[in-house]
Design an enzyme around this catalytic site. Structure first.
Site, mmCIF file in Angstrom:
data_model
loop_
_atom_site.group_PDB
_atom_site.id
_atom_site.type_symbol
_atom_site.label_atom_id
_atom_site.label_comp_id
_atom_site.label_asym_id
_atom_site.label_seq_id
_atom_site.Cartn_x
_atom_site.Cartn_y
_atom_site.Cartn_z
ATOM 1 N N ARG A 1 -2.703 -2.197 -3.356
ATOM 2 C CA ARG A 1 -3.899 -1.458 -3.535
ATOM 3 C C ARG A 1 -3.909 -0.501 -4.048
ATOM 4 O O ARG A 1 -3.035 0.344 -4.760
ATOM 5 C CB ARG A 1 -4.187 -0.882 -1.531
ATOM 6 C CG ARG A 1 -5.395 0.291 -1.619
ATOM 7 C CD ARG A 1 -5.205 0.693 -0.206
ATOM 8 N NE ARG A 1 -6.870 1.564 -0.645
ATOM 9 C CZ ARG A 1 -6.424 2.855 0.746
ATOM 10 N NH1 ARG A 1 -5.196 3.464 1.364
ATOM 11 N NH2 ARG A 1 -7.407 3.470 0.524
ATOM 12 N N HIS B 1 -12.879 3.026 -0.074
ATOM 13 C CA HIS B 1 -12.450 1.526 0.856
ATOM 14 C C HIS B 1 -13.222 1.077 1.007
ATOM 15 O O HIS B 1 -13.690 -0.047 1.790
ATOM 16 C CB HIS B 1 -13.294 2.588 2.102
ATOM 17 C CG HIS B 1 -12.316 4.283 2.426
ATOM 18 N ND1 HIS B 1 -13.339 5.014 3.238
ATOM 19 C CD2 HIS B 1 -11.096 4.432 3.014
ATOM 20 C CE1 HIS B 1 -11.869 5.913 3.147
ATOM 21 N NE2 HIS B 1 -11.032 5.282 3.292
ATOM 22 N N ARG C 1 -9.285 16.294 4.045
ATOM 23 C CA ARG C 1 -10.190 16.539 3.378
ATOM 24 C C ARG C 1 -11.478 16.887 3.742
ATOM 25 O O ARG C 1 -12.247 16.442 4.404
ATOM 26 C CB ARG C 1 -10.179 14.568 2.530
ATOM 27 C CG ARG C 1 -9.404 14.522 1.226
ATOM 28 C CD ARG C 1 -9.549 13.721 1.065
ATOM 29 N NE ARG C 1 -8.450 12.480 1.616
ATOM 30 C CZ ARG C 1 -8.721 10.719 1.725
ATOM 31 N NH1 ARG C 1 -9.478 10.527 0.603
ATOM 32 N NH2 ARG C 1 -7.902 10.193 1.875
ATOM 33 N N GLU D 1 -7.874 -4.399 5.121
ATOM 34 C CA GLU D 1 -7.638 -4.200 3.903
ATOM 35 C C GLU D 1 -7.298 -4.942 3.176
ATOM 36 O O GLU D 1 -6.854 -6.062 1.827
ATOM 37 C CB GLU D 1 -7.460 -2.686 3.399
ATOM 38 C CG GLU D 1 -8.634 -1.711 3.961
ATOM 39 C CD GLU D 1 -8.255 -0.855 4.262
ATOM 40 O OE1 GLU D 1 -7.325 -0.242 5.168
ATOM 41 O OE2 GLU D 1 -9.046 0.141 4.025
ATOM 42 N N ASN E 1 0.917 -0.886 0.041
ATOM 43 C CA ASN E 1 -0.164 -0.418 -0.182
ATOM 44 C C ASN E 1 0.826 1.029 0.066
ATOM 45 O O ASN E 1 1.472 1.713 0.632
ATOM 46 C CB ASN E 1 -0.918 0.171 1.357
ATOM 47 C CG ASN E 1 -1.983 0.794 1.407
ATOM 48 O OD1 ASN E 1 -1.925 1.668 0.322
ATOM 49 N ND2 ASN E 1 -2.825 0.987 2.336
#
Ligand code: ADP
Length: 389
Positions: free
Chosen positions: A86, A174, A234, A372, A10
């Site tokens: 990812r 996600h 964000r 993940e 990742n």
């Protein structure tokens, strides 16, 4: 001969997270680690089967040197048979993990403007690994893919339809986290998993997903990962008119607007202090309190919206850094949503227990730690198995 393993990467702007999994679904990672501060003073840490913490020194600055160091470190410890990455955005072309080749990379490069915080770094790691080991199978696993099942009205904007044909639609992100949570629920809470569940992935990036029978029906994020909840840096959902105002009236360039919306807003922008929830929670500054209040307010708004999208709600799941570790944020959300049938269990919540509502609560709220990396390892094993030459 060392054991075969799948390497999961990742790659972010300043860190490279990695895990090593034995091939075969459902296994635990053998090791997990990261190289942080890769443009500055790279620090290598690893835990699991073996643990280490090494300052690599400025001679190892940059993604290429850090990846090279990692491969060298892994070489005597594992026979890496595939790498899974990812990749945040799969666009209209990819609604499932895919083995990477030149065509795939070309298409994914076009999506860089849609995920400027992540996509360029995700792709750079694939490119570097292809140069270092061209024969190694590499698989891109997308955060958008899990949302391919979204309701049609949750997937389009009210723009002239040619924009949807050009790929301007609401994707959702996600997805690897939501897929892991859906699988875990199906195993541990099969009745709830068959129903209507909202999952709140609250980390540095934050979004929420409406799951029905384990499939995504709607999500708070849209065309890009700047939509929905306010996040660390964000802004989340914003009146599109604000962007026009910034450009026309305030003279900001597109790059400056991007920097504003992606890097300077969210918890950092509102608090003026930090993008880190722990820092804000520990601060006495009223601006920190206001940032947290806004975060909670928008989560509860989204919960109502996603329940409406599913025409009902059977439960709520918290996951990721804040969702798994912040009793305060969970308590605030659940107390504001008591009207939806959530009755907080303060003791269980304080202990980050799996169930944070009372046993008699009309609806349960759970904490499910996400993974993940495991989803990427599983997908990579499957894709490489299918496409083995
Ligand atoms: P990402 O993987 O997107 O970088 P994480 O899922 O690790 O992010 O979440 C990071 C966020 O989780 C940060 O805002 C951090 O402050 C927050 N966090 C981690 N532990 C706690 C805690 N105990 N209490 C409150 N927030 C926490």
């Amino acid at each position: 001969m060392s054991d075969a393993a799948i390497l999961v990467l990742n790659a972010g702007s300043s860190s490279l997270k990695f895990s090593l999994f034995p091939p075969g679904a459902g296994a635990q990672a053998r090791i997990q680690g990261q190289i942080e501060r890769i443009h500055d003073d790279p620090l290598f840490t690893v835990r699991g089967e073996t643990s280490a913490k090494t300052v690599l020194g400025t001679g190892h600055r940059g993604h290429a040197r850090c990846l090279d160091y990692l491969l060298g470190w892994l070489a005597p410890r594992a026979r890496v048979i595939a790498a899974g990455h990812r990749v945040v955005h799969g666009g209209i072309h990819y609604d499932a993990p895919v083995r990477v080749d030149a065509t795939v990379m070309e298409r994914l490069r076009h999506l860089i403007p849609l995920a400027p915080l992540h996509q360029p770094h995700n792709l750079a790691a694939i490119d570097l690994l292809r140069e270092m080991d061209p024969a190694l199978p590499q698989v891109a696993c997308f955060d958008t893919a899990f949302h391919a099942t979204k309701l049609p009205p949750a997937s389009i904007f009210a723009l002239p339809r040619e924009w949807a044909e050009r790929g301007v639609r609401r994707y959702g992100f996600h997805g690897l986290s939501y897929e892991y949570v859906a699988r875990t629920l199906a195993r541990e809470q099969p009745r709830l998993a068959a129903g209507r569940v909202v999952v709140a992935h609250l980390g540095s990036g934050a979004s929420m997903c409406a799951l029905r029978g384990g499939r995504s029906l709607d999500s708070s994020m849209g065309f890009t990962a700047v939509d929905g909840l306010p996040m660390g840096t964000r802004c989340g959902t914003l009146d599109a008119g604000v962007v026009l105002f910034m450009i026309r009236e305030q003279g900001l360039s597109p790059d400056e607007v991007e920097l504003m919306l992606y890097n300077r807003s969210g918890l950092l922008g509102v608090s003026g202090l930090s993008n880190d929830m722990r820092t804000l929670a520990a601060s006495a500054d009223p601006r920190a309190a206001e940032a947290i209040e806004l975060f909670v307010f928008r989560i509860t708004q989204q919960l109502g919206a996603l329940a409406a999208a599913m025409e009902g709600l059977d439960g709520l799941v918290f996951t990721a850094g804040i969702g798994e570790n912040s009793p305060d944020i969970r308590a605030r959300v659940l107390n504001k949503c008591a009207w939806l049938g959530f009755e907080l269990d303060p003791v269980a919540n304080q202990a980050n227990a799996a169930l944070v509502t009372t046993p008699t609560s009309p609806r349960p709220a759970l904490v499910v730690p996400t993974n993940e990396e495991l989803m990427i390892a599983i997908h990579t094993g499957e894709v490489v198995g299918r496409t083995a030459m």
